[in-house]
Design a protein around this motif. Structure first.
Motif, PDB file in Angstrom:
ATOM      1  N   ALA A  92      -5.042  -5.594 -13.012  1.00 52.76           N
ATOM      2  CA  ALA A  92      -6.227  -6.217 -13.600  1.00 52.76           C
ATOM      3  C   ALA A  92      -6.150  -7.734 -13.468  1.00 52.76           C
ATOM      4  O   ALA A  92      -7.137  -8.395 -13.128  1.00 52.76           O
ATOM      5  N   HIS A  93      -4.976  -8.277 -13.746  1.00 51.70           N
ATOM      6  CA  HIS A  93      -4.769  -9.724 -13.642  1.00 51.70           C
ATOM      7  C   HIS A  93      -5.042 -10.214 -12.223  1.00 51.70           C
ATOM      8  O   HIS A  93      -5.599 -11.299 -12.021  1.00 51.70           O
ATOM      9  N   ASP A  94      -4.679  -9.415 -11.228  1.00 46.45           N
ATOM     10  CA  ASP A  94      -4.908  -9.786  -9.834  1.00 46.45           C
ATOM     11  C   ASP A  94      -6.390 -10.027  -9.545  1.00 46.45           C
ATOM     12  O   ASP A  94      -6.737 -10.842  -8.684  1.00 46.45           O
ATOM     13  N   GLU A 103      -2.103  11.204  -5.987  1.00 50.18           N
ATOM     14  CA  GLU A 103      -1.016  10.422  -5.410  1.00 50.18           C
ATOM     15  C   GLU A 103      -1.378   8.957  -5.206  1.00 50.18           C
ATOM     16  O   GLU A 103      -0.624   8.074  -5.580  1.00 50.18           O
ATOM     17  N   SER A 104      -2.524   8.682  -4.606  1.00 50.52           N
ATOM     18  CA  SER A 104      -2.887   7.311  -4.262  1.00 50.52           C
ATOM     19  C   SER A 104      -3.828   6.712  -5.299  1.00 50.52           C
ATOM     20  O   SER A 104      -4.468   7.427  -6.083  1.00 50.52           O
ATOM     21  N   ALA A 105      -3.925   5.390  -5.263  1.00 49.88           N
ATOM     22  CA  ALA A 105      -4.800   4.682  -6.210  1.00 49.88           C
ATOM     23  C   ALA A 105      -6.254   5.104  -6.044  1.00 49.88           C
ATOM     24  O   ALA A 105      -6.957   5.379  -7.024  1.00 49.88           O
ATOM     25  N   GLN A 106      -6.716   5.140  -4.798  1.00 44.30           N
ATOM     26  CA  GLN A 106      -8.108   5.491  -4.567  1.00 44.30           C
ATOM     27  C   GLN A 106      -8.383   6.949  -4.939  1.00 44.30           C
ATOM     28  O   GLN A 106      -9.453   7.281  -5.457  1.00 44.30           O
ATOM     29  N   GLU A 107      -7.404   7.812  -4.701  1.00 46.84           N
ATOM     30  CA  GLU A 107      -7.566   9.222  -5.070  1.00 46.84           C
ATOM     31  C   GLU A 107      -7.705   9.374  -6.586  1.00 46.84           C
ATOM     32  O   GLU A 107      -8.514  10.181  -7.068  1.00 46.84           O
ATOM     33  N   ILE A 108      -6.923   8.608  -7.332  1.00 45.19           N
ATOM     34  CA  ILE A 108      -7.044   8.655  -8.798  1.00 45.19           C
ATOM     35  C   ILE A 108      -8.450   8.258  -9.225  1.00 45.19           C
ATOM     36  O   ILE A 108      -9.118   8.958 -10.005  1.00 45.19           O
ATOM     37  N   SER A 163      -5.280  -0.080 -10.918  1.00 42.96           N
ATOM     38  CA  SER A 163      -5.818  -0.939 -11.967  1.00 42.96           C
ATOM     39  C   SER A 163      -6.776  -1.984 -11.403  1.00 42.96           C
ATOM     40  O   SER A 163      -7.794  -2.302 -12.022  1.00 42.96           O
ATOM     41  N   ALA A 164      -6.461  -2.504 -10.225  1.00 39.31           N
ATOM     42  CA  ALA A 164      -7.361  -3.474  -9.594  1.00 39.31           C
ATOM     43  C   ALA A 164      -8.700  -2.820  -9.262  1.00 39.31           C
ATOM     44  O   ALA A 164      -9.770  -3.394  -9.505  1.00 39.31           O
ATOM     45  N   ILE A 165      -8.666  -1.597  -8.738  1.00 44.32           N
ATOM     46  CA  ILE A 165      -9.895  -0.877  -8.412  1.00 44.32           C
ATOM     47  C   ILE A 165     -10.707  -0.612  -9.674  1.00 44.32           C
ATOM     48  O   ILE A 165     -11.916  -0.877  -9.733  1.00 44.32           O
ATOM     49  N   ALA A 166     -10.042  -0.072 -10.700  1.00 43.54           N
ATOM     50  CA  ALA A 166     -10.748   0.264 -11.939  1.00 43.54           C
ATOM     51  C   ALA A 166     -11.296  -0.974 -12.627  1.00 43.54           C
ATOM     52  O   ALA A 166     -12.400  -0.952 -13.190  1.00 43.54           O
ATOM     53  N   SER A 167     -10.551  -2.077 -12.593  1.00 44.30           N
ATOM     54  CA  SER A 167     -10.988  -3.303 -13.270  1.00 44.30           C
ATOM     55  C   SER A 167     -12.213  -3.898 -12.595  1.00 44.30           C
ATOM     56  O   SER A 167     -13.141  -4.372 -13.273  1.00 44.30           O
ATOM     57  N   GLN A 168     -12.235  -3.884 -11.282  1.00 42.87           N
ATOM     58  CA  GLN A 168     -13.399  -4.413 -10.574  1.00 42.87           C
ATOM     59  C   GLN A 168     -14.622  -3.538 -10.800  1.00 42.87           C
ATOM     60  O   GLN A 168     -15.706  -4.032 -11.122  1.00 42.87           O
ATOM     61  N   ALA A 169     -14.446  -2.226 -10.634  1.00 44.41           N
ATOM     62  CA  ALA A 169     -15.576  -1.324 -10.826  1.00 44.41           C
ATOM     63  C   ALA A 169     -16.008  -1.282 -12.292  1.00 44.41           C
ATOM     64  O   ALA A 169     -17.188  -1.086 -12.590  1.00 44.41           O
TER      65      ALA A 169
END
Length: 330
Positions: A187-189, A301-306, A154-160
Motif C-alpha cells: 500500500a505504501h508503494d 498463488e499469485s497476487a493478481q489471482e488473489i 496489496s498494491a493492486i488492492a490499494s489502487q483499485a
C-alpha cells in the motif's frame, strides 16, 4: 491574559455589565487558596497528603484505577472506541485483511540468514542444532516469495480500492513484520493508506514501518482487535503462517460457517502449504464439518489471482466490489 478593569457598581437599571472574564476573577473564591497555617499549623501538611492520595486523582489520570479488575468494562469500551472513531474520521469504510507469518521476511533477508547459517554449518558440520536451524531457514527462504506476493497484492488492492463501492477500501494487517509488513508496504508503494492493528504483549515489539502513522493502533485486548479485523472486512487473505494466522483464519471461518457474519471471500495463499497444514477434506470425511464448508474458501498463488478471485466472488454475489470497469491496478 490581562484582567479587565474592575467594574464600578451602579444602581442604574439600564446598566449592562461587561462579560465576565472566562478564566479570571477579581476576587478569588474561598477554595482558591489552602487553609492558612496561621489558622491551623497542621493544615498545609494535611492538604498535601490529601492532594497526594490516589483518591484525589481524576479517574482518567489514575492508571491504577483504570487497570483494576473492576474497570475492565470501560477499558474494553475504550479499546474499541479509539480505533473505531479514528477509522471513521479517516473515512475508512472497507478493508481487505491480510494475515501471514511474521517469520516470512523478504527474500533478500531470508537469503542472508541462510548464507550465515551455511557458513556456520561448514565450520561445525557435526553441530546438530546448527543443521536444524539451517534446514528451517531454507524452508523459510523457499516461502519468502510470498512476501513479494503479499506486497504486490496489496498494491493492486490499494489502487483499485480507491474506486470501491460505498467508500474507500484499504489494506489492514496485524501491524507486525513478515507478511504483514509486506502487505502494508505494498500500500505504501502506491501512496495509499493502510491500517495496522498491533497488540500489547509482555515483550517489547515494534510496528512495521509502512503503516500509515495515524492508522496504527495498539490494543490491550485480543477480542477488540479481532472485532476490528472483521468489522469492515470485505475479504480475508491468509498467507502461510502459524498460530496467529490460524487463529484469525479459524475465527473467521467459524463466524461465516455459523452465519454470525455475512460471508466474505476467504483466500488461502499457497495451496501446497495449506493442504499439508490443514486437511480440510479429512475434516469433511470425518463428518466434523459439512461438505459445503469446503466452499467457504479457495486457494490462490499469485497476487493478481488473489485479487481477480475476490472480484469474481463479489460479481457472483451480485454486488461488485469496484465501481470502475478496469479492475486491475492503475
Amino acid at each position: 491574559m490581562t484582567a479587565p478593569d474592575k467594574p464600578t457598581h451602579t444602581d442604574s437599571g439600564g446598566h449592562i455589565p461587561s462579560p465576565a472574564n472566562p478564566l479570571q476573577r477579581h476576587e478569588p473564591l474561598p477554595w482558591h487558596h489552602p487553609k492558612p497555617p496561621e489558622e491551623d499549623p497542621d493544615a498545609p501538611e494535611r492538604v498535601r497528603r490529601i492532594l497526594a492520595n490516589a483518591s484525589y486523582r481524576e479517574a482518567i489520570e489514575d492508571s491504577d484505577f483504570l487497570r483494576d479488575d473492576q474497570t475492565r468494562g470501560p477499558r474494553l469500551q475504550l479499546d474499541y472506541l479509539k480505533p473505531e472513531l479514528t477509522l471513521r474520521d479517516h473515512g475508512i469504510e472497507h478493508t481487505v485483511v491480510a494475515f501471514g507469518s511474521t517469520r516470512l521476511v523478504e527474500p533478500s533477508a531470508a537469503q542472508a540468514h541462510v548464507d550465515t547459517l551455511r557458513a556456520q554449518v561448514a565450520e561445525h558440520p557435526d553441530h546438530a542444532p546448527a543443521r536444524r536451524q539451517l534446514a528451517t531457514a531454507e524452508r523459510i527462504l523457499a516461502k519468502s516469495r510470498y512476501y513479494d506476493v503479499a506486497r504486490e497484492f496489496s498494491a493492486i488492492a490499494s489502487q483499485a480500492g480507491r474506486h470501491a463501492h460505498g467508500g474507500r477500501l484499504v489494506v489492514m494487517t496485524g501491524g507486525g513484520p513478515g507478511i504483514m509488513e509486506a502487505a502494508n508496504r505494498g500500500a505504501h508503494d502506491t501512496g495509499a493508506e493502510s491500517v495496522g492493528l498491533n497488540i500489547r504483549l509482555p515483550h517489547e515489539q515494534y510496528p512495521n514501518p509502512y503503516i500509515t502513522p495515524a492508522l496504527c493502533f495498539r490494543f490491550h485486548y485480543f477480542a477488540m482487535r479481532k472485532l476490528h479485523f472483521l468489522l469492515r472486512a470485505r475479504a480475508l487473505v491468509a498467507f502461510p503462517g502459524g498460530f496467529g494466522t490460524l487463529d484469525e483464519l479459524f475465527g473467521t471461518l467459524t463466524l461465516v460457517q455459523t452465519r454470525s457474519i455475512a460471508p466474505v471471500p476467504i483466500v488461502l495463499v499457497g495451496e501446497s502449504y495449506w493442504r499439508r497444514a490443514i486437511d480440510f477434506a479429512y475434516l469433511a470425511d470425518e463428518g466434523v464439518i459439512d461438505p459445503e464448508d469446503m466452499e467457504l474458501f479457495w486457494y490462490a498463488e499469485s497476487a493478481q489471482e488473489i485479487w481477480d478471485g475476490i472480484l469474481a466472488w463479489y460479481e457472483a454475489a451480485g454486488k461488485p466490489l469496484i465501481e470502475q470497469a478496469d479492475t486491475h491496478a492503475e
